[in-house]
Design a protein around this motif. Structure first.
Motif, PDB file in Angstrom:
ATOM      1  N   THR A 153      52.087 -14.796  68.633  1.00 17.54           N
ATOM      2  CA  THR A 153      51.683 -14.072  69.650  1.00 17.54           C
ATOM      3  C   THR A 153      52.278 -14.970  70.935  1.00 17.54           C
ATOM      4  O   THR A 153      52.705 -15.890  70.811  1.00 17.54           O
ATOM      5  N   SER A 154      51.898 -14.496  72.094  1.00 14.29           N
ATOM      6  CA  SER A 154      52.193 -15.125  73.304  1.00 14.29           C
ATOM      7  C   SER A 154      51.077 -15.194  74.266  1.00 14.29           C
ATOM      8  O   SER A 154      50.092 -14.571  74.129  1.00 14.29           O
ATOM      9  N   ASN A 155      51.262 -16.177  75.203  1.00 12.10           N
ATOM     10  CA  ASN A 155      50.082 -16.273  76.294  1.00 12.10           C
ATOM     11  C   ASN A 155      48.885 -16.825  75.745  1.00 12.10           C
ATOM     12  O   ASN A 155      47.652 -16.118  76.209  1.00 12.10           O
ATOM     13  N   ILE A 156      48.710 -17.363  74.905  1.00  9.16           N
ATOM     14  CA  ILE A 156      47.481 -17.822  74.092  1.00  9.16           C
ATOM     15  C   ILE A 156      47.449 -19.311  73.969  1.00  9.16           C
ATOM     16  O   ILE A 156      48.497 -19.605  73.440  1.00  9.16           O
ATOM     17  N   ARG A 157      46.505 -20.184  74.599  1.00 13.02           N
ATOM     18  CA  ARG A 157      46.665 -21.589  74.071  1.00 13.02           C
ATOM     19  C   ARG A 157      45.041 -21.858  73.946  1.00 13.02           C
ATOM     20  O   ARG A 157      44.351 -21.772  74.738  1.00 13.02           O
ATOM     21  N   ARG A 158      44.769 -22.182  72.517  1.00 13.69           N
ATOM     22  CA  ARG A 158      43.453 -22.737  72.158  1.00 13.69           C
ATOM     23  C   ARG A 158      43.412 -24.051  71.906  1.00 13.69           C
ATOM     24  O   ARG A 158      44.253 -24.701  71.775  1.00 13.69           O
ATOM     25  N   LEU A 170      52.430 -23.526  69.527  1.00 12.63           N
ATOM     26  CA  LEU A 170      53.708 -24.001  68.755  1.00 12.63           C
ATOM     27  C   LEU A 170      54.253 -25.131  69.298  1.00 12.63           C
ATOM     28  O   LEU A 170      54.779 -26.087  68.819  1.00 12.63           O
ATOM     29  N   GLU A 171      54.740 -24.844  70.592  1.00 14.19           N
ATOM     30  CA  GLU A 171      55.490 -25.752  71.316  1.00 14.19           C
ATOM     31  C   GLU A 171      54.469 -26.985  71.521  1.00 14.19           C
ATOM     32  O   GLU A 171      55.122 -28.255  71.480  1.00 14.19           O
ATOM     33  N   TYR A 172      53.114 -26.875  71.808  1.00 14.20           N
ATOM     34  CA  TYR A 172      52.301 -27.927  71.978  1.00 14.20           C
ATOM     35  C   TYR A 172      52.385 -29.032  70.424  1.00 14.20           C
ATOM     36  O   TYR A 172      52.355 -30.112  70.638  1.00 14.20           O
ATOM     37  N   LEU A 173      52.095 -28.161  69.333  1.00 12.55           N
ATOM     38  CA  LEU A 173      52.125 -28.876  68.107  1.00 12.55           C
ATOM     39  C   LEU A 173      53.491 -29.758  67.901  1.00 12.55           C
ATOM     40  O   LEU A 173      53.464 -30.601  67.502  1.00 12.55           O
ATOM     41  N   GLN A 174      54.549 -28.854  68.235  1.00 17.33           N
ATOM     42  CA  GLN A 174      55.883 -29.474  67.936  1.00 17.33           C
ATOM     43  C   GLN A 174      55.903 -30.640  68.751  1.00 17.33           C
ATOM     44  O   GLN A 174      56.695 -31.851  68.364  1.00 17.33           O
ATOM     45  N   ASN A 175      55.495 -30.821  70.074  1.00  9.45           N
ATOM     46  CA  ASN A 175      55.749 -31.825  71.022  1.00  9.45           C
ATOM     47  C   ASN A 175      54.609 -33.398  70.388  1.00  9.45           C
ATOM     48  O   ASN A 175      54.745 -34.285  71.317  1.00  9.45           O
ATOM     49  N   LYS A 215      41.344 -13.386  69.120  1.00 12.98           N
ATOM     50  CA  LYS A 215      42.130 -13.031  69.890  1.00 12.98           C
ATOM     51  C   LYS A 215      43.567 -12.962  69.097  1.00 12.98           C
ATOM     52  O   LYS A 215      44.276 -11.981  69.212  1.00 12.98           O
ATOM     53  N   SER A 216      43.682 -13.738  67.995  1.00 16.28           N
ATOM     54  CA  SER A 216      45.054 -13.632  67.038  1.00 16.28           C
ATOM     55  C   SER A 216      44.442 -14.672  66.107  1.00 16.28           C
ATOM     56  O   SER A 216      44.322 -15.574  66.302  1.00 16.28           O
ATOM     57  N   HIS A 217      44.806 -14.180  64.853  1.00 18.61           N
ATOM     58  CA  HIS A 217      44.826 -15.319  63.651  1.00 18.61           C
ATOM     59  C   HIS A 217      45.824 -16.085  63.494  1.00 18.61           C
ATOM     60  O   HIS A 217      45.887 -17.230  62.467  1.00 18.61           O
ATOM     61  N   TYR A 218      46.889 -15.784  64.442  1.00 13.25           N
ATOM     62  CA  TYR A 218      48.174 -16.679  64.045  1.00 13.25           C
ATOM     63  C   TYR A 218      48.516 -17.414  65.358  1.00 13.25           C
ATOM     64  O   TYR A 218      47.946 -16.989  66.725  1.00 13.25           O
ATOM     65  N   LEU A 219      49.212 -18.542  65.243  1.00 13.27           N
ATOM     66  CA  LEU A 219      49.408 -19.227  66.490  1.00 13.27           C
ATOM     67  C   LEU A 219      50.403 -18.590  67.582  1.00 13.27           C
ATOM     68  O   LEU A 219      51.081 -17.671  67.092  1.00 13.27           O
ATOM     69  N   SER A 220      50.394 -18.890  68.538  1.00 15.55           N
ATOM     70  CA  SER A 220      51.329 -18.527  69.569  1.00 15.55           C
ATOM     71  C   SER A 220      52.742 -19.320  69.956  1.00 15.55           C
ATOM     72  O   SER A 220      52.418 -20.542  69.457  1.00 15.55           O
ATOM     73  N   ASP A 276      52.645 -19.692  56.629  1.00 23.27           N
ATOM     74  CA  ASP A 276      52.313 -18.599  57.546  1.00 23.27           C
ATOM     75  C   ASP A 276      52.083 -18.699  59.141  1.00 23.27           C
ATOM     76  O   ASP A 276      52.401 -17.868  59.817  1.00 23.27           O
ATOM     77  N   GLY A 277      51.517 -19.915  59.428  1.00 24.47           N
ATOM     78  CA  GLY A 277      51.258 -20.135  60.772  1.00 24.47           C
ATOM     79  C   GLY A 277      50.010 -19.624  61.345  1.00 24.47           C
ATOM     80  O   GLY A 277      49.828 -18.890  62.306  1.00 24.47           O
ATOM     81  N   TYR A 278      48.924 -19.973  60.570  1.00 24.87           N
ATOM     82  CA  TYR A 278      47.548 -19.694  61.231  1.00 24.87           C
ATOM     83  C   TYR A 278      47.031 -20.381  62.097  1.00 24.87           C
ATOM     84  O   TYR A 278      47.318 -21.659  62.266  1.00 24.87           O
ATOM     85  N   ALA A 279      46.418 -19.802  63.318  1.00 26.48           N
ATOM     86  CA  ALA A 279      45.719 -20.537  64.161  1.00 26.48           C
ATOM     87  C   ALA A 279      44.699 -21.840  63.939  1.00 26.48           C
ATOM     88  O   ALA A 279      44.837 -22.617  64.435  1.00 26.48           O
ATOM     89  N   ASP A 280      43.915 -21.536  62.461  1.00 21.51           N
ATOM     90  CA  ASP A 280      43.366 -22.442  62.464  1.00 21.51           C
ATOM     91  C   ASP A 280      43.790 -23.652  61.813  1.00 21.51           C
ATOM     92  O   ASP A 280      43.200 -24.836  61.783  1.00 21.51           O
ATOM     93  N   ASN A 281      45.232 -23.767  61.625  1.00 19.92           N
ATOM     94  CA  ASN A 281      46.085 -25.054  61.429  1.00 19.92           C
ATOM     95  C   ASN A 281      46.130 -25.806  62.771  1.00 19.92           C
ATOM     96  O   ASN A 281      45.833 -27.197  62.725  1.00 19.92           O
TER      97      ASN A 281
END
Length: 346
Positions: A93-98, A128-133, A119-124, A63-68
């Motif tokens: 989402t976009s423009n969120i970096r936690r 995702l780019e940060y995690l992928q890197n 802000k959003s329960h899902y990743l931006s 699902d891509g939850y932000a808590d991941n």
């Protein structure tokens, strides 16, 4: 021994798996000698291209939850495990970096997690780019919308406000008491439209019996089922099935468009698909084959050489010390196969 793929969703307090339970799971895997691998390693093993270490385990999140990012990612770093996050593209989402929890603690902001999640329960896409890197996390597709629909005329429950957002997404009806029929991913079947008069009747019954307080009764669902049976004695059930082409249009978006967007936004190959709700049929499977190298289900057991690449198995993890108990079964290909055949579902 084959490859075990574990399935998680949200890692948060109040959910099935909280951060402490997740950390205990990782500790247990290390203690019993399990070796972390990536889904590409599992894929190459199944097609016979490479071997795996003994006790290979891959971790996935649906699902891509932000808590991941906030809770799971720092624990994966701590215990040196890889993971794949299967994301719902339309939820990104976009423009969120936690920051992750370690970062929040360093700034004395550990109590601000819920504020960040609001802000959003899902990743931006930025997250995702940060995690992928990070080289620890890989991002793959869990469809575009991840929606369910009714797939049969069999009622399995009446809405008590605990059925989740899937029911509202399909019916656009939040009323208490309305029937929920058996469901599947809305690309794994031709969807059924339910009987609006029956909905009204069941909701009216609940409204006349104290509304939400009605569900405090132990036998609330049984009472509603009896009321449903009474309705059927006087009325025929008015259901309709959509034409096949409606499903085909959805498949093109859910399967192809989700992959295109992820590849474009993250500048990476998206080769794996995870079936929403673990459901699929020959039609949806065929569409997934056209776009991906492999697909993952919720069938339990180990993945072995020459297995069907579009029905790869995963074990959905439960809370408490469930994982340590079940590893005794899943470490043996024979035991896990017998267990899967007997129970089908954990």
């Amino acid at each position: 021994m084959g490859a075990i793929v574990l399935c998680y969703h949200s890692i948060n307090y109040g959910q099935r798996i909280d951060p402490e339970t997740f950390e205990e799971n990782l500790f247990v895997l290390k203690k019993h000698g399990y070796c972390p691998v990536k889904l590409y390693d599992v894929y190459n093993y199944v097609i016979g291209k490479s071997k795996l270490p003994k006790k290979a385990v891959a971790i996935t999140f649906d699902d891509g939850y932000a808590d991941n990012l906030i809770y799971a990612y720092p624990l994966l770093k701590k215990y040196e495990f890889f993971a794949t996050i299967f994301v719902i593209v339309n939820k990104i989402t976009s423009n969120i970096r936690r920051m992750d929890f370690d970062g929040l603690k360093s700034l004395n902001m550990a109590n601000s997690v819920n504020d960040f999640l609001e802000k959003s329960h899902y990743l931006s896409f930025e997250e995702l780019e940060y995690l992928q890197n990070s080289q620890l996390i890989d991002i793959q597709s869990h469809s575009f919308n991840h929606r369910a629909c009714f797939c049969s005329n069999k009622v399995f429950k009446f809405n008590d406000s605990k059925l989740g957002e899937w029911l509202f997404e399909y019916t656009h009806d939040k009323r208490l008491g309305i029937p929920a029929y058996e469901r599947k991913w809305d690309c794994a079947c031709e969807c059924i439209s339910d009987d609006l008069k029956l909905r009204n009747c069941m909701h009216e019954f609940v409204s006349n019996h104290n509304g939400i307080m009605f569900f405090k009764e132990k036998n609330a669902q049984k009472i509603l089922y009896k009321q449903y049976k009474k309705y059927l004695k006087k009325h025929s059930l008015n259901l309709s099935i959509e034409p096949r082409y409606e499903r085909i249009k959805r498949l093109e978006t859910e399967v192809f468009e989700s992959r295109r967007i992820l590849e474009e936004k993250l500048n990476k190959n998206v080769d794996f698909f995870c079936y929403p709700f673990g459901t699929y049929d020959d039609v949806s499977k065929e569409y997934v084959k056209r776009a991906y190298k492999a697909a993952f289900t919720l069938k339990i057991g180990q993945n072995m050489p020459n297995d069907d690449l579009f029905e790869l198995k995963r074990v959905e993890v439960r809370g408490g010390n469930w994982l340590e108990k079940k590893l005794k079964i899943y470490k043996s290909p024979l035991l896990s196969k017998i267990y899967a055949n007997i129970y089908r579902k954990i």
